[in-house]
Scaffold this motif. Structure first.
Motif, PDB file in Angstrom:
ATOM      1  N   PRO A 167       0.727  -1.116   0.019  1.00 15.59           N
ATOM      2  CA  PRO A 167       0.104   0.150  -0.087  1.00 15.59           C
ATOM      3  C   PRO A 167       0.696   1.248   0.022  1.00 15.59           C
ATOM      4  O   PRO A 167       0.451   2.438  -0.421  1.00 15.59           O
ATOM      5  CB  PRO A 167      -0.782  -0.251   1.148  1.00 15.59           C
ATOM      6  CG  PRO A 167      -0.905  -1.669   1.454  1.00 15.59           C
ATOM      7  CD  PRO A 167       0.292  -2.261   0.836  1.00 15.59           C
ATOM      8  N   ASN A 168       2.234   1.029   0.469  1.00 14.86           N
ATOM      9  CA  ASN A 168       2.944   2.253   0.345  1.00 14.86           C
ATOM     10  C   ASN A 168       3.608   2.317  -0.720  1.00 14.86           C
ATOM     11  O   ASN A 168       4.890   3.090  -1.062  1.00 14.86           O
ATOM     12  CB  ASN A 168       3.906   2.508   1.470  1.00 14.86           C
ATOM     13  CG  ASN A 168       4.548   1.293   1.805  1.00 14.86           C
ATOM     14  OD1 ASN A 168       4.543   0.236   0.881  1.00 14.86           O
ATOM     15  ND2 ASN A 168       5.414   1.635   2.610  1.00 14.86           N
ATOM     16  N   ASN A 169       3.452   1.577  -1.861  1.00 13.25           N
ATOM     17  CA  ASN A 169       3.862   1.656  -3.347  1.00 13.25           C
ATOM     18  C   ASN A 169       5.291   0.928  -3.160  1.00 13.25           C
ATOM     19  O   ASN A 169       6.050   1.111  -4.185  1.00 13.25           O
ATOM     20  CB  ASN A 169       3.816   2.921  -3.861  1.00 13.25           C
ATOM     21  CG  ASN A 169       3.772   2.918  -5.395  1.00 13.25           C
ATOM     22  OD1 ASN A 169       3.242   1.926  -5.958  1.00 13.25           O
ATOM     23  ND2 ASN A 169       4.480   3.894  -5.860  1.00 13.25           N
ATOM     24  N   ARG A 170       5.849   0.274  -2.429  1.00 13.01           N
ATOM     25  CA  ARG A 170       6.912  -0.714  -2.400  1.00 13.01           C
ATOM     26  C   ARG A 170       6.995  -1.837  -3.142  1.00 13.01           C
ATOM     27  O   ARG A 170       6.009  -2.402  -2.761  1.00 13.01           O
ATOM     28  CB  ARG A 170       7.440  -0.643  -0.840  1.00 13.01           C
ATOM     29  CG  ARG A 170       7.780   0.579  -0.050  1.00 13.01           C
ATOM     30  CD  ARG A 170       8.928   1.248  -0.464  1.00 13.01           C
ATOM     31  NE  ARG A 170       9.336   2.292   0.422  1.00 13.01           N
ATOM     32  CZ  ARG A 170       9.191   3.572  -0.003  1.00 13.01           C
ATOM     33  NH1 ARG A 170       9.082   4.153  -1.312  1.00 13.01           N
ATOM     34  NH2 ARG A 170       9.618   4.760   0.589  1.00 13.01           N
ATOM     35  N   LEU A 202      -2.437   5.364  -2.915  1.00 13.06           N
ATOM     36  CA  LEU A 202      -1.668   5.100  -1.794  1.00 13.06           C
ATOM     37  C   LEU A 202      -2.369   5.574  -0.582  1.00 13.06           C
ATOM     38  O   LEU A 202      -3.059   6.478  -0.694  1.00 13.06           O
ATOM     39  CB  LEU A 202      -0.320   5.834  -2.110  1.00 13.06           C
ATOM     40  CG  LEU A 202       0.414   5.197  -3.389  1.00 13.06           C
ATOM     41  CD1 LEU A 202       1.702   6.035  -3.494  1.00 13.06           C
ATOM     42  CD2 LEU A 202       0.834   3.696  -3.223  1.00 13.06           C
TER      43      LEU A 202
END
Lengths: 133, 278
Positions: free
Chosen positions: B64-67, B124
């Motif tokens: 969800p934090n785009n990692r 995000l």
């Protein structure tokens, strides 16, 4: 699990979730992830802000930046973060006004030489925080 | 007098200490609600699972934090028909294994994301919220990103005759409860939308089943089955998507994340994506 431990667990979890939110990059969720040359860093360059777009999806700073020959190039610098997240770190829609001096270090765009993703920003000599990692 | 004060001190202190612990216990109890109605899906839900596409296709895992994350498996490509393959080849997304610098994602032209793309909450935190509101005759889902919404009719009606009704970006949806599972059935989708940010296509013949289950007070599970004989050779199951209840969302304000064509087109032009309305 006793009461104190439970409260502590709740607080730690909330802190962790809040930190995760601040670690959320929003590189181009308008439709792309390829624009930036992350192998390079450009600047710092100094110019004069002409427009400040404090809006979704990426905050934009338009600036007139003289090149090495003194010719003015019209740049656009964008933030990684949304206005919501920047607001949590003290940004306001009046943080930059036309005429402000902006000094920017940035990740260059792959094909547009006058576009950059901000990695460091000073406004009239004062650091305006953009990197929350 | 002093004796009276001394004799009153201990009981008073006991009362104060007792009330303090009672308050703390009350706070702890309120902070960890466990009671819930499994037929109540209302609330603000944030996607927490890593698949950012309709299902676990190659390269799809992002936190969800785009990692980037390890593929959680099982990974499987979609079961394309020949026409489906041609459609995805014509789509030039900005994300995923087929991503392009010059792209034609309808999202970049402020076109609606449609269903199921609105559901996969590809953006995000803190903007990936899906709000569910339950009314007596329908359920409304609000999608914070792009400020969109859709209706799921729970009044027993049938799906519309598509010879009469036009195709819509979010389709037409009806729902019913099957035990504790909310089953949503939808047809009538405008084929200009993409299933997800990787450019997976669908036709206007798509038939979508969504199954929602509230598995605990703070957790919502969604699985989907997509049938589209034009694009896919067989029914295509999604991965299991998990959402967590965001109890703090309404302490803030709706960000009203509209896509403003003048702003989006300017941005696309600046980024050299070619994705502008001519």
């Amino acid at each position: 699990m006793n009461l104190i431990t439970r409260i502590h667990l709740v607080l730690v979890t909330c802190g962790g979730l809040a930190l995760m939110a601040f670690l959320a990059p929003v590189s181009a969720h308008h439709g792309g992830a390829l624009e930036w040359d992350f192998e390079k860093s450009a600047g710092p360059v100094t110019g004069t802000a002409t427009q400040f777009g404090f809006r979704f999806p990426h905050v934009q700073i338009f600036a007139d930046v003289p090149d090495e020959n003194g010719e003015v190039q019209k740049f656009v610098f964008v933030t990684r973060w949304t206005p919501t997240i920047l607001r949590e770190h003290g940004w306001r829609r009046t943080s930059i006004v036309p005429g402000d001096k902006v000094t920017v270090t940035y990740t260059p765009h792959l094909s547009n030489p006058t576009a950059g993703a901000i990695t460091r920003l000073e406004v009239n000599g004062e650091l305006l925080e953009t990197n929350f990692e | 007098m002093q004796k009276k004060l001394k004799s009153a001190a201990f009981p008073l202190l006991s009362i104060i200490i007792g009330l303090s612990f009672s308050s703390l216990a009350s706070i702890a109890q309120e902070a960890e609600p466990t009671d819930f109605n499994p037929g109540d899906f209302s609330g603000d839900w944030d996607r927490v699972t890593s698949i950012v596409t309709y299902s676990n296709v190659p390269g799809s895992s992002r936190a969800p934090n785009n990692r980037p994350m390890e593929d959680v498996g099982p990974v499987a490509e979609a079961p394309f028909t020949a026409e489906g393959l041609a459609l995805i080849e014509a789509n030039d997304p900005g994300y995923g294994p087929r991503r392009q610098m010059v792209r034609n994602d309808p999202l970049g032209r402020c076109e609606p994301m449609g269903i199921p793309r609105n559901l996969t909450a590809e953006v995000l935190v803190p903007h990936n919220t899906l709000e569910i509101v339950q009314l007596p005759d329908r359920i409304i889902q609000f999608f914070e990103y792009r400020h969109d919404w859709r209706e799921i009719w729970m009044d027993g009606r049938e799906l519309p005759d598509l010879d009469i009704y036009d195709f819509k970006w979010n389709g037409y949806s009806i729902g019913h409860m099957d035990g504790d599972t909310l089953v949503v059935e939808s047809v009538g989708f405008d084929d200009r939308s993409w299933l997800d940010k990787y450019g997976y296509p669908h036709s206007d013949q798509m038939h979508l089943i969504e199954r929602y289950r509230r598995i605990d007070a703070d957790t919502l599970e969604l699985t989907m089955t997509l049938t589209d004989p034009v694009v896919y050779t067989e029914p295509w199951e999604s991965d299991v998507k998990i959402y967590k209840l965001n109890r703090e969302k309404r302490a803030g304000w709706d960000e009203q994340i509209y896509c403003v064509p003048a702003e989006e087109m300017l941005f696309q032009d600046l980024m050299d994506t070619g994705n502008v309305i001519q």
